[in-house]
Design an enzyme around this catalytic site. Structure first.
Site, PDB file in Angstrom:
ATOM      1  N   HIS A 221       0.838  -1.199   0.000  1.00 45.00           N
ATOM      2  CA  HIS A 221       0.000   0.000   0.000  1.00 45.00           C
ATOM      3  C   HIS A 221       0.876   1.253   0.000  1.00 45.00           C
ATOM      4  CE1 HIS A 221      -3.235  -2.744   1.355  1.00 45.00           C
ATOM      5  NE2 HIS A 221      -4.041  -1.832   0.840  1.00 45.00           N
TER       6      HIS A 221
ATOM      7  N   LYS B 234      -0.796   4.598   4.429  1.00 45.70           N
ATOM      8  CA  LYS B 234      -1.605   3.542   5.030  1.00 45.70           C
ATOM      9  C   LYS B 234      -1.124   3.298   6.455  1.00 45.70           C
ATOM     10  CE  LYS B 234      -4.367  -0.189   4.861  1.00 45.70           C
ATOM     11  NZ  LYS B 234      -5.844  -0.097   4.835  1.00 45.70           N
TER      12      LYS B 234
END
Length: 240
Positions: free
Chosen positions: A147, A151
């Site tokens: 990610h 995140k």
């Protein structure tokens, strides 16, 4: 409980003004949803009665905030008589208690770590793959998720759900590796590795809009219902 409405006239409230909240807001307005309010933390903290009144006018609330506030926000929505779709991750230890409370109040909650149809399909495939390889000998499984650097939780809620699905079939747990880099919306990969071959199942989100699209479709489905659901329930209902 809020009225059942078609997507074209659904009245929604968005809790959370992060990446997902903004993406849902933009897409909802282009799809004809009536966005009554987009609430930030300062709109909720210390103003719960006023916030509850604002939520009460909506058919569905979409909650994408933080792990520290998700449970409280969901309770607030249910107290207002408003079904809530939540995609906040990092608070799964509280989910069973919140789900039981929602059911007791005859409220409605759909929680999912990922609203992409492809990611939900990957969970189903993970369990089936685990079943097939459970007795196949010397194979090891591994989940890798990647990610963007913003995140907060690691591993991601989707990775945890994938590992649990894999464990249901395989009969044992598997490690998860989390990578945070650049602007990646979300990539999840399951690897089942043996001495002479390797199976890879991979889902890659190319754009954050895929999550907003799934969340809005889930919201339209949840309006007027009671109970606690996941995206698997939603997809089963759509198929039925």
């Amino acid at each position: 409980m809020a009225r059942r409405a078609g997507a074209e006239s659904l009245r929604i409230v968005i809790l959370g003004c992060g990446r997902m909240g903004r993406s849902i807001d933009v897409l909802a307005r282009t799809r004809g949803f009536d966005v009554l309010a987009r609430l930030e933390r300062r709109d909720v903290e210390g103003r719960r009665e006023a916030t509850r009144a604002r939520i009460a006018g909506a058919d569905v609330a979409l909650e994408f905030t933080t792990s520290a506030s998700a449970a409280s926000n969901i309770r607030l929505c249910v107290e207002a008589g408003c079904p809530v779709v939540s995609g906040t991750t990092g608070w799964s230890d509280q989910l069973p208690a919140v789900a039981a409370w929602v059911k007791e109040r005859r409220g409605a909650l759909l929680w999912a770590p990922n609203f992409s149809f492809g990611a939900v399909a990957l969970q189903l495939l993970a369990r089936r793959a685990g079943e097939l390889f459970a007795g196949a000998g010397d194979f090891d499984a591994h989940v890798v998720e990647t990610h963007h650097t913003g995140k907060l939780d690691a591993p991601s809620g989707t990775a945890i759900a994938l590992e649990r699905s894999l464990e249901e079939g395989l009969g044992r747990s598997s490690p998860i590796t989390s990578i945070r880099t650049g602007h990646v919306p979300g990539t999840h990969e399951i690897s089942i590795d043996g001495p002479r071959e390797r199976l890879v199942l991979r889902h890659e989100a190319r754009d954050r809009g895929v999550f907003a699209e799934g969340a809005l479709r889930a919201a339209a489905w949840l309006a007027g219902r009671t109970g606690v659901y996941t995206m698997r329930d939603f997809l089963a209902g759509e198929a039925g």
